[in-house]
Write a protein that holds these residues in place. Structure first.
Motif, PDB file in Angstrom:
ATOM      1  N   TRP A   1      57.151  66.990  12.620  1.00 20.68           N
ATOM      2  CA  TRP A   1      56.789  68.483  12.563  1.00 20.68           C
ATOM      3  C   TRP A   1      55.158  68.626  12.763  1.00 20.68           C
ATOM      4  O   TRP A   1      54.572  69.609  12.893  1.00 20.68           O
ATOM      5  CB  TRP A   1      57.335  69.005  11.495  1.00 20.68           C
ATOM      6  CG  TRP A   1      58.701  69.020  11.515  1.00 20.68           C
ATOM      7  CD1 TRP A   1      59.646  68.156  10.932  1.00 20.68           C
ATOM      8  CD2 TRP A   1      59.644  69.845  12.306  1.00 20.68           C
ATOM      9  NE1 TRP A   1      60.857  68.341  11.139  1.00 20.68           N
ATOM     10  CE2 TRP A   1      60.927  69.367  11.798  1.00 20.68           C
ATOM     11  CE3 TRP A   1      59.663  71.066  13.024  1.00 20.68           C
ATOM     12  CZ2 TRP A   1      62.161  69.863  12.545  1.00 20.68           C
ATOM     13  CZ3 TRP A   1      60.647  71.556  13.641  1.00 20.68           C
ATOM     14  CH2 TRP A   1      62.021  71.004  13.629  1.00 20.68           C
TER      15      TRP A   1
ATOM     16  N   GLN B   1      50.646  75.861  20.317  1.00 18.87           N
ATOM     17  CA  GLN B   1      50.018  76.811  19.513  1.00 18.87           C
ATOM     18  C   GLN B   1      48.641  76.899  19.792  1.00 18.87           C
ATOM     19  O   GLN B   1      48.083  75.641  19.905  1.00 18.87           O
ATOM     20  CB  GLN B   1      50.301  76.806  18.107  1.00 18.87           C
ATOM     21  CG  GLN B   1      52.040  76.701  17.739  1.00 18.87           C
ATOM     22  CD  GLN B   1      52.294  76.566  16.255  1.00 18.87           C
ATOM     23  OE1 GLN B   1      51.496  76.333  15.347  1.00 18.87           O
ATOM     24  NE2 GLN B   1      53.324  76.771  15.901  1.00 18.87           N
TER      25      GLN B   1
ATOM     26  N   VAL C   1      58.719  80.069  11.501  1.00 16.64           N
ATOM     27  CA  VAL C   1      57.527  80.103  12.564  1.00 16.64           C
ATOM     28  C   VAL C   1      56.483  81.123  12.352  1.00 16.64           C
ATOM     29  O   VAL C   1      56.976  82.328  11.877  1.00 16.64           O
ATOM     30  CB  VAL C   1      57.974  80.199  14.006  1.00 16.64           C
ATOM     31  CG1 VAL C   1      56.775  80.347  15.006  1.00 16.64           C
ATOM     32  CG2 VAL C   1      58.891  79.197  14.455  1.00 16.64           C
TER      33      VAL C   1
ATOM     34  N   ARG D   1      55.653  74.259  12.073  1.00 16.24           N
ATOM     35  CA  ARG D   1      56.467  75.368  11.434  1.00 16.24           C
ATOM     36  C   ARG D   1      57.026  74.625  10.219  1.00 16.24           C
ATOM     37  O   ARG D   1      57.276  73.626  10.050  1.00 16.24           O
ATOM     38  CB  ARG D   1      57.499  75.729  12.674  1.00 16.24           C
ATOM     39  CG  ARG D   1      58.518  74.729  13.203  1.00 16.24           C
ATOM     40  CD  ARG D   1      59.357  75.365  14.151  1.00 16.24           C
ATOM     41  NE  ARG D   1      60.399  76.140  13.763  1.00 16.24           N
ATOM     42  CZ  ARG D   1      61.452  76.745  14.583  1.00 16.24           C
ATOM     43  NH1 ARG D   1      61.253  76.269  16.045  1.00 16.24           N
ATOM     44  NH2 ARG D   1      62.324  77.298  13.997  1.00 16.24           N
TER      45      ARG D   1
ATOM     46  N   VAL E   1      59.140  68.697  21.495  1.00 14.19           N
ATOM     47  CA  VAL E   1      57.615  69.118  21.453  1.00 14.19           C
ATOM     48  C   VAL E   1      57.360  70.198  21.727  1.00 14.19           C
ATOM     49  O   VAL E   1      56.287  70.839  21.221  1.00 14.19           O
ATOM     50  CB  VAL E   1      56.724  67.877  22.381  1.00 14.19           C
ATOM     51  CG1 VAL E   1      56.824  66.439  22.143  1.00 14.19           C
ATOM     52  CG2 VAL E   1      57.015  68.392  23.751  1.00 14.19           C
ATOM     53  N   GLU E   2      58.337  70.949  22.369  1.00 13.46           N
ATOM     54  CA  GLU E   2      58.407  72.523  22.433  1.00 13.46           C
ATOM     55  C   GLU E   2      58.932  73.275  21.174  1.00 13.46           C
ATOM     56  O   GLU E   2      58.215  74.031  20.717  1.00 13.46           O
ATOM     57  CB  GLU E   2      59.467  73.027  23.631  1.00 13.46           C
ATOM     58  CG  GLU E   2      58.625  72.264  25.116  1.00 13.46           C
ATOM     59  CD  GLU E   2      59.618  72.443  26.030  1.00 13.46           C
ATOM     60  OE1 GLU E   2      59.125  72.883  27.298  1.00 13.46           O
ATOM     61  OE2 GLU E   2      61.049  72.743  25.923  1.00 13.46           O
ATOM     62  N   TYR E   3      59.916  72.762  20.631  1.00 14.14           N
ATOM     63  CA  TYR E   3      60.550  73.392  19.501  1.00 14.14           C
ATOM     64  C   TYR E   3      59.410  73.648  18.409  1.00 14.14           C
ATOM     65  O   TYR E   3      59.575  74.438  17.647  1.00 14.14           O
ATOM     66  CB  TYR E   3      61.932  72.628  19.193  1.00 14.14           C
ATOM     67  CG  TYR E   3      62.593  73.303  18.050  1.00 14.14           C
ATOM     68  CD1 TYR E   3      63.598  74.514  18.417  1.00 14.14           C
ATOM     69  CD2 TYR E   3      62.566  73.061  16.622  1.00 14.14           C
ATOM     70  CE1 TYR E   3      64.271  75.289  17.318  1.00 14.14           C
ATOM     71  CE2 TYR E   3      63.393  73.484  15.616  1.00 14.14           C
ATOM     72  CZ  TYR E   3      64.197  74.783  15.717  1.00 14.14           C
ATOM     73  OH  TYR E   3      64.860  75.241  15.182  1.00 14.14           O
ATOM     74  N   LYS E   4      58.963  72.227  17.867  1.00  9.53           N
ATOM     75  CA  LYS E   4      58.214  72.289  16.779  1.00  9.53           C
ATOM     76  C   LYS E   4      57.002  73.243  16.798  1.00  9.53           C
ATOM     77  O   LYS E   4      56.594  73.660  15.768  1.00  9.53           O
ATOM     78  CB  LYS E   4      57.570  71.058  16.541  1.00  9.53           C
ATOM     79  CG  LYS E   4      56.674  70.299  17.544  1.00  9.53           C
ATOM     80  CD  LYS E   4      56.272  69.034  16.759  1.00  9.53           C
ATOM     81  CE  LYS E   4      55.118  67.984  17.699  1.00  9.53           C
ATOM     82  NZ  LYS E   4      54.935  66.864  17.275  1.00  9.53           N
ATOM     83  N   HIS E   5      56.629  73.792  18.018  1.00  5.75           N
ATOM     84  CA  HIS E   5      55.622  74.890  18.028  1.00  5.75           C
ATOM     85  C   HIS E   5      56.226  76.262  17.851  1.00  5.75           C
ATOM     86  O   HIS E   5      55.473  77.317  18.024  1.00  5.75           O
ATOM     87  CB  HIS E   5      54.897  74.861  19.187  1.00  5.75           C
ATOM     88  CG  HIS E   5      54.166  73.455  19.683  1.00  5.75           C
ATOM     89  ND1 HIS E   5      52.936  73.506  19.217  1.00  5.75           N
ATOM     90  CD2 HIS E   5      54.408  72.379  20.183  1.00  5.75           C
ATOM     91  CE1 HIS E   5      52.285  72.219  19.207  1.00  5.75           C
ATOM     92  NE2 HIS E   5      53.138  71.485  19.873  1.00  5.75           N
ATOM     93  N   GLY E   6      57.412  76.231  17.720  1.00  6.95           N
ATOM     94  CA  GLY E   6      58.181  77.668  17.572  1.00  6.95           C
ATOM     95  C   GLY E   6      58.207  78.393  18.785  1.00  6.95           C
ATOM     96  O   GLY E   6      58.347  79.511  18.773  1.00  6.95           O
ATOM     97  N   VAL E   7      58.490  77.822  19.870  1.00  8.86           N
ATOM     98  CA  VAL E   7      58.461  78.193  21.251  1.00  8.86           C
ATOM     99  C   VAL E   7      59.844  78.779  21.202  1.00  8.86           C
ATOM    100  O   VAL E   7      60.894  78.192  20.692  1.00  8.86           O
ATOM    101  CB  VAL E   7      58.357  77.244  22.405  1.00  8.86           C
ATOM    102  CG1 VAL E   7      59.373  76.343  22.731  1.00  8.86           C
ATOM    103  CG2 VAL E   7      57.662  77.893  23.529  1.00  8.86           C
TER     104      VAL E   7
ATOM    105  N   ASN F   1      52.918  84.362  16.843  1.00 14.24           N
ATOM    106  CA  ASN F   1      52.540  83.013  17.339  1.00 14.24           C
ATOM    107  C   ASN F   1      52.005  82.804  18.676  1.00 14.24           C
ATOM    108  O   ASN F   1      52.636  83.358  19.855  1.00 14.24           O
ATOM    109  CB  ASN F   1      54.047  82.301  17.479  1.00 14.24           C
ATOM    110  CG  ASN F   1      53.702  80.635  17.618  1.00 14.24           C
ATOM    111  OD1 ASN F   1      52.655  80.191  17.097  1.00 14.24           O
ATOM    112  ND2 ASN F   1      54.829  80.066  17.868  1.00 14.24           N
TER     113      ASN F   1
END
Ligand SMILES: [Zn+2]
Lengths: 119, 384
Positions: free
Chosen positions: A111, A77, A54, A97, B133-139, A58
């Protein structure tokens, strides 16, 4: 790819899609395209301790889209740092990511997606 | 349905440990049994609260391993995973097992081994509970805390230093807890100038990564006196979930899992929030203690930030919160935390809390999984 929210026959809109509408339990039958919409930043954070794969830092925000009768929120993001109340629009990103770096199996989800860019 | 007693409680030293998960569980489990001179072979049920031993160390099947290691062969075993609230969920399961009559003696051991992983890896293992949909943003869970903290501070015009006051209070309490990971005072200046982790939150707004284990022993209330004079009773318990996707909540500063689970617990115990004397809250992030104070009914919405600032939740205040030091200074070995919350209440209610002892007859523990994704609330009463 479009930035899609989903709606049931009773006008409840959600992002992401759910198997059934969380509000009324009916099937979500309509797609609400948010790709060209302008949303408002509800809250934001800049994370400096990020997981493997990531970007660091961020920038993340919860953004609300007003759809007239109702509204829908999304988390994502941001391309640049933002402030609460800023107007933003979705911008496509092929890889949010590094899919191979985190603990989750690469093939278990997609992704790509949308970042929010100030307008 | 009869009430359920807790007849023994134990916890290991929390912090960075060389021991792996099975060794930590064994240490807490054996000491819990030894306290009341019970042999492991007497256990009907043996539960293990653990979130991710597979992901952290490649060890699965821990309840069976523990049964073998402590000599509880023949007992029914089960692992309970409810992320950060695995401990509270284990208490719920152990309570059910005895209240239903299925077991006359149940031991719950909660534990996690985490510190051998890097912070980034541990954060990712925990973040894997989020929606795709949250995980892929690096949350991460800390970034949810940052998002909700900003929303809270802006919505209620609360000062940033109110969150620092929670950290300072819980660190001060941790000094008197010999099992705590940190036993040192931290002043407001240090907290408010520590490195940013998820703006507006800084390093000291977060609990550490921790190894450790805790255990509780349960039996029907009417049999408790056969084992010990120093027992407590679970008078109320409840559990609830909130939305998986955090941004879908009508108001992300309201934790409906806390609201719903505590309503169930209050109703079962037939008490109101005003009747609670002490509480152990899930301060994984400082903002969570503030939100729980409101959602448990101790403060009006938007007023919970005043508690630590004004001393209401200090050890000598009207409602002491996290006399153990909380997750903040005691540490947060995921599966152990909810069990260790009730360990602290049990010590307090049986007058065994040594230098951190307060006057209390009714205690409440709130164990939060994910970012309010799942919650259990337990109400404990003194018997003597
Ligand atoms: Zn609907």
């Amino acid at each position: 790819m479009n930035f899609e929210a989903h709606s049931c026959p009773n006008g409840h809109v959600t992002y992401p899609r759910h198997t059934v509408c969380p509000k009324c339990g009916e099937e979500q039958t309509e797609i609400v395209d948010l790709t060209d919409e302008v949303g408002t930043v509800v809250t934001w954070t800049t994370s400096t301790a990020t997981p493997p794969g990531v970007r660091e830092p961020n920038h993340l925000a919860i953004v609300e889209f007003n759809l007239g009768e109702t509204n829908v929120r999304a988390l994502g993001q941001t391309t640049d740092p933002v402030e609460t109340g800023d107007q933003v629009t979705p911008v496509f990103c092929k890889e949010l990511r590094d899919p191979g770096a985190g603990i989750r199996e690469k093939e278990s989800q997609d992704w790509d997606g949308y970042r929010f860019s100030p307008v | 349905m009869g009430r359920v007693a807790i007849i023994s409680a134990s916890m290991t030293q929390f912090g960075q440990r060389d021991d792996w998960i099975c060794e930590l569980l064994t240490e807490a489990g054996e000491s819990c049994l030894t306290n009341v001179d019970v042999d492991a072979s007497e256990l009907d049920h043996l539960y293990v609260s653990n979130m991710a031993s597979g992901e952290f160390e490649g060890q699965t099947g821990v309840p069976n391993a523990l049964a073998h290691d402590i000599g509880a062969l023949g007992a029914y075993t089960q692992r309970i995973d409810q992320t950060s609230s695995s401990g509270g969920a284990g208490i719920y399961a152990a309570w059910q097992s005895v209240a239903s009559g299925a077991s006359e003696l149940t031991m719950l051991v909660g534990g996690e081994k985490m510190t051998h992983r890097s912070t980034a890896e541990a954060t990712d293992i925990i973040a894997s509970l989020t929606h795709p949909v949250e995980y892929k943003h690096g949350v991460t869970l800390p970034s949810f805390a940052g998002l909700v903290s900003r929303l809270y501070l802006e919505s209620y015009d609360a000062p940033r230093k109110a969150l620092g006051a929670v950290a300072a209070k819980n660190h001060a309490n941790g000094i008197d807890n010999p099992h705590a990971q940190f036993q040192k005072e931290v002043d407001q200046e240090t907290i408010l100038e520590s490195p940013i982790i998820a703006d507006p939150l800084r390093l000291y707004d977060f609990c550490p990564i921790t190894d450790g284990s805790a255990a509780l022993l349960f039996c029907p209330e009417e049999k408790a006196a056969e084992y010990t004079d120093d027992y407590t009773v679970i008078s109320g318990i409840g559990g609830a979930t909130d939305t998986h996707v955090v941004h879908e909540r009508v108001d992300p500063t309201v934790m409906s899992g806390v609201v719903d689970s505590s309503r169930q617990a209050y109703e079962m115990a037939d008490i109101d929030p005003e009747d609670v004397d002490i509480a152990e809250l899930h301060d994984m992030f400082t903002i969570l203690e503030v939100l729980q104070l409101e959602d448990l009914g101790f403060f009006e919405k938007g007023e919970g930030w005043r508690a630590a600032v004004e001393g209401t939740t200090a050890r000598d205040g009207d409602l002491p919160v996290n006399t153990s030091g909380g997750l903040k200074s005691k540490g947060h070995p995921l599966g152990a935390s909810g069990v260790a919350q009730v360990y602290e209440l049990h010590q307090q209610l049986t007058q065994s809390a040594d230098s951190r002892q307060v006057e209390a007859d009714t205690g409440l523990a709130c164990n939060v999984g994910g970012f309010d994704n799942c919650v259990t609330t337990t109400i404990l009463e003194a018997t003597s």
